[in-house]
Structures are given as C-alpha cells and as structure tokens.
Design a protein around this motif. Structure first.
Motif, PDB file in Angstrom:
ATOM      1  N   ALA A   1     -25.651  52.720  -3.397  1.00 38.69           N
ATOM      2  CA  ALA A   1     -26.307  52.205  -2.197  1.00 38.69           C
ATOM      3  C   ALA A   1     -27.642  52.918  -1.965  1.00 38.69           C
ATOM      4  O   ALA A   1     -28.070  53.786  -2.737  1.00 38.69           O
ATOM      5  N   ALA A   2     -28.311  52.556  -0.875  1.00 43.72           N
ATOM      6  CA  ALA A   2     -29.614  53.133  -0.536  1.00 43.72           C
ATOM      7  C   ALA A   2     -29.535  54.654  -0.471  1.00 43.72           C
ATOM      8  O   ALA A   2     -28.591  55.216   0.091  1.00 43.72           O
ATOM      9  N   ASP A   3     -30.512  55.315  -1.067  1.00 39.62           N
ATOM     10  CA  ASP A   3     -30.593  56.771  -1.146  1.00 39.62           C
ATOM     11  C   ASP A   3     -29.410  57.375  -1.900  1.00 39.62           C
ATOM     12  O   ASP A   3     -29.180  58.575  -1.852  1.00 39.62           O
TER      13      ASP A   3
ATOM     14  N   ALA B   1     -31.486  48.334  -3.271  1.00 40.53           N
ATOM     15  CA  ALA B   1     -32.834  48.553  -2.765  1.00 40.53           C
ATOM     16  C   ALA B   1     -32.916  49.901  -2.062  1.00 40.53           C
ATOM     17  O   ALA B   1     -32.073  50.218  -1.225  1.00 40.53           O
ATOM     18  N   GLY B   2     -33.898  50.703  -2.439  1.00 41.03           N
ATOM     19  CA  GLY B   2     -34.036  52.016  -1.832  1.00 41.03           C
ATOM     20  C   GLY B   2     -33.067  53.039  -2.366  1.00 41.03           C
ATOM     21  O   GLY B   2     -32.947  54.136  -1.809  1.00 41.03           O
ATOM     22  N   GLY B   3     -32.357  52.717  -3.454  1.00 45.65           N
ATOM     23  CA  GLY B   3     -31.508  53.725  -4.092  1.00 45.65           C
ATOM     24  C   GLY B   3     -32.352  54.866  -4.631  1.00 45.65           C
ATOM     25  O   GLY B   3     -33.475  54.649  -5.097  1.00 45.65           O
TER      26      GLY B   3
ATOM     27  N   GLY C   1     -38.248  46.378  -1.558  1.00 49.59           N
ATOM     28  CA  GLY C   1     -38.297  45.709  -0.268  1.00 49.59           C
ATOM     29  C   GLY C   1     -38.944  46.590   0.786  1.00 49.59           C
ATOM     30  O   GLY C   1     -39.983  47.213   0.557  1.00 49.59           O
ATOM     31  N   SER C   2     -38.315  46.705   1.954  1.00 47.66           N
ATOM     32  CA  SER C   2     -38.849  47.515   3.048  1.00 47.66           C
ATOM     33  C   SER C   2     -38.367  48.954   3.007  1.00 47.66           C
ATOM     34  O   SER C   2     -38.681  49.745   3.898  1.00 47.66           O
ATOM     35  N   ALA C   3     -37.597  49.318   1.981  1.00 51.15           N
ATOM     36  CA  ALA C   3     -37.071  50.686   1.879  1.00 51.15           C
ATOM     37  C   ALA C   3     -38.206  51.684   1.686  1.00 51.15           C
ATOM     38  O   ALA C   3     -39.252  51.378   1.110  1.00 51.15           O
ATOM     39  N   THR C   4     -37.997  52.905   2.154  1.00 45.42           N
ATOM     40  CA  THR C   4     -39.015  53.948   2.018  1.00 45.42           C
ATOM     41  C   THR C   4     -38.887  54.713   0.706  1.00 45.42           C
ATOM     42  O   THR C   4     -39.819  55.388   0.282  1.00 45.42           O
ATOM     43  N   ILE C   5     -37.739  54.636   0.061  1.00 46.90           N
ATOM     44  CA  ILE C   5     -37.501  55.368  -1.187  1.00 46.90           C
ATOM     45  C   ILE C   5     -37.818  54.457  -2.369  1.00 46.90           C
ATOM     46  O   ILE C   5     -37.369  53.317  -2.426  1.00 46.90           O
ATOM     47  N   ASP C   6     -38.601  54.972  -3.313  1.00 44.78           N
ATOM     48  CA  ASP C   6     -38.894  54.246  -4.534  1.00 44.78           C
ATOM     49  C   ASP C   6     -37.978  54.793  -5.627  1.00 44.78           C
ATOM     50  O   ASP C   6     -38.013  55.984  -5.940  1.00 44.78           O
TER      51      ASP C   6
END
Length: 324
Positions: free
Chosen positions: A89-91, A109-111, A130-135
């Motif tokens: 999941a994200a992060d 997304a954002g993982g 997407g809109s996630a802050t993590i690339d």
C-alpha cells in the motif's frame, strides 16, 4: 510514528478477515496472520498481513497464501517463499532477497518502493503516482520476473543479470534504466522525466522510446550514465520526440533504427551494427563515436532502499519474535 515494543500475532476469523481484506485484498483463506516483529523458518498456512506502520522481518519463512503490506508498513524477507501475490500500500515497502514469490508484486500509488535481489516473482506492477506525495522506486538485481513489468512512477532500474520473461512497459517514470539484463518481450519507455539508459543488455522484441525529456542513451559514451558496452536488440528500435540528447553507440540491432523528431538530433555512432538501416532526420543524425563518458546517475533509490531496509529490520527486531 510510534512502534510497538512487543510482538503481536493475531489469527482472525473470516468476519474480521473480510474487514482487513477490504484494505488488503486476499484471494483465498479464511484466516489471516498478522506479522509484527521477526520470524524464522516456519510455514504460515494462510495469508500474511503487515499492519499499517509496522515492520516484519522474515528469514526462511514459507507463506502459503498472499501477502499484504498496509500503509507505511515494511516487509523484509530473505530466503523465503510466498505462494501467492504481494501487494504493498501507500508508503509501504517490500525488500525481498533470495526469495520466490509465486504471484504478482503490486506497488500501490505512492508506495515507498520495492527492492528485489536474487528473487523470482510473477508480474510486477508499479501504479501511477497520481496525487501521492511519495515517488516510488523499483530496483531489481539478478532476479527473474515471470511476466510483464508495468511501471508508471518513480525510479526504475533492472540490473546484474535480471531476466524479464514478458514485456517491460514504462510510462511516466522518473527514469527507466536497464543494465546487464534480458527482456524476452518488447521494451517501451514513454514520457520519462529524466530519460532512459540501456547498456549491456539483450532486448528480444521491439523497442520504443518516445517523449522522454531527459534523453535516451543506448550504449556507452552518453550523457546520462557510464557503462561498458551496448546491447543486442532483436527487432526494430525507435527513439522519437526526445529532448536532452539521444546517443546510440556500440549496439547490434537486428532490425531498423528510427531516430526522428529528437531535439537535439540523435547521435548514431559508426560502430553500431544495424541490419535494417537507419531512418533519421535529414541533418545531424549520424555522428562519430566520441570518447566522453557521461555522469553516473545518483543511486538515490539504492540509498532509499538501504535506509528503509535498515530501519525496518531494527524496528522488527525491537518488536521481538512475531510468534509465527
């Protein structure tokens, strides 16, 4: 974020599993095993779940079901076996060494990222940022991927004898590089922010590079990275609509090379062996081989992986035996 200082292991019924799986999907099993802490050479007879913000470090563990890593969670596994898929999941972060994963590896997304070394997996997917802050990042070393790699975010590098048994499809990444690896299908790199480098590799199918902003380097003596040799390309190679420079050096292309609509115009060295000829813009498309080495890319993804791996193992060790 706070960390638990004692191991926690919970086996839940199908009712609770359904709640968990709404966040962490699972294809089978009525039971889910939570992992916080460390585990050894045991068999988990169902799905495994790493809760949000927690760390699980496994050595020699067999998991008969699927694995889900919740938001902000970490799974570090060495010498393990997962029968099903792994979803992050994200992060979230997956670090797998000398491990077999029977199903797909999917980074949301954002993982945070996925690091594979001496591993075997099914298809690998990196979702768009997407809109996630993590690339995200996907780093693969000396591993076999039994399927397609489809990546749409972050830093991507295949290295040190990695084999992709399907296609490699990249769109909208920060960069996508292939070093000393083999792709049995086609290779497509589109709209990468800092371009693509392919060196010392073999690409069996057609290769397409288009819309990349930072340049494309096929072989040594380019502006993006340093490497020792060019690659073998089994079919046509096309590099178009690219800014930042295109260099094609020391390659064997068993098809046609197309280098058009690039700014500046592509440099195609005389030492390439191109069976099907070259289609290029009228001026400046062919250049003599130059003896300049480009700057090596910063291994920021490697650094990110090392930092996260070290932190995850420390947190899992502090949590104690997960009691698997």
């Amino acid at each position: 974020m706070p960390r638990r200082t004692a191991a926690k292991l919970a086996t839940v019924t199908a009712v609770l599993a359904a709640t968990v799986l709404s966040v962490a999907p699972s294809a089978h099993a009525d039971l889910v095993t939570y992992c916080i802490g460390t585990g050894g050479a045991v068999t988990v007879p169902n799905d495994l779940y790493v809760p949000a913000g927690e760390s699980c470090a496994l050595t020699g563990t067999t998991i008969t079901g699927n694995v889900s890593v919740a938001a902000g969670g970490n799974l570090v596994v060495a010498g393990g076996h997962v029968s099903g898929e792994v979803r992050i999941a994200a992060d979230g972060y997956l670090d797998a060494t000398d491990t077999t994963i029977g199903g797909a590896v999917v980074l949301a997304a954002g993982g945070y990222g996925t690091f594979l070394k001496d591993a075997q997996t099914g298809a690998v997917v990196v979702r768009p940022k997407g809109s996630a802050t993590i690339d995200s990042f996907l780093f693969v070393e000396a591993s076999t991927i039994a399927g397609t790699v489809n990546t749409s975010a972050g830093e991507v590098r295949l290295d040190r004898g990695t084999q992709v048994e399907g296609n490699l499809v990249s769109a909208g990444t920060y960069y996508t590089d292939v070093h000393d690896s083999f792709v049995d299908g086609s290779l497509s790199v589109l709209n990468s922010a800092t371009g693509s480098v392919v060196c010392g590799s073999a690409i069996r199918g057609q290769a397409t590079f288009a819309g990349n902003l930072g340049g494309v380097q096929l072989g040594p003596n380019g502006v993006l990275d340093g490497c020792a040799s060019g690659s073998y390309w089994g079919r046509d190679v096309s590099v178009t609509n690219t800014t930042g420079g295109v260099t094609v050096d020391d390659n064997i292309i068993n098809g046609r090379l197309t280098v058009t609509s690039n700014n500046p115009a592509a440099q195609v060295a005389a030492n390439n062996r191109i069976r099907g000829g070259v289609t290029a813009d009228p001026a400046g498309a062919t250049a003599k081989r130059t003896a300049t080495a480009g700057p090596v890319r910063e291994d920021t993804g490697d650094q990110r992986a090392e930092v996260r791996r070290t932190s995850a193992v420390q947190e899992a060790t502090a949590a104690g035996d997960a009691g698997l």
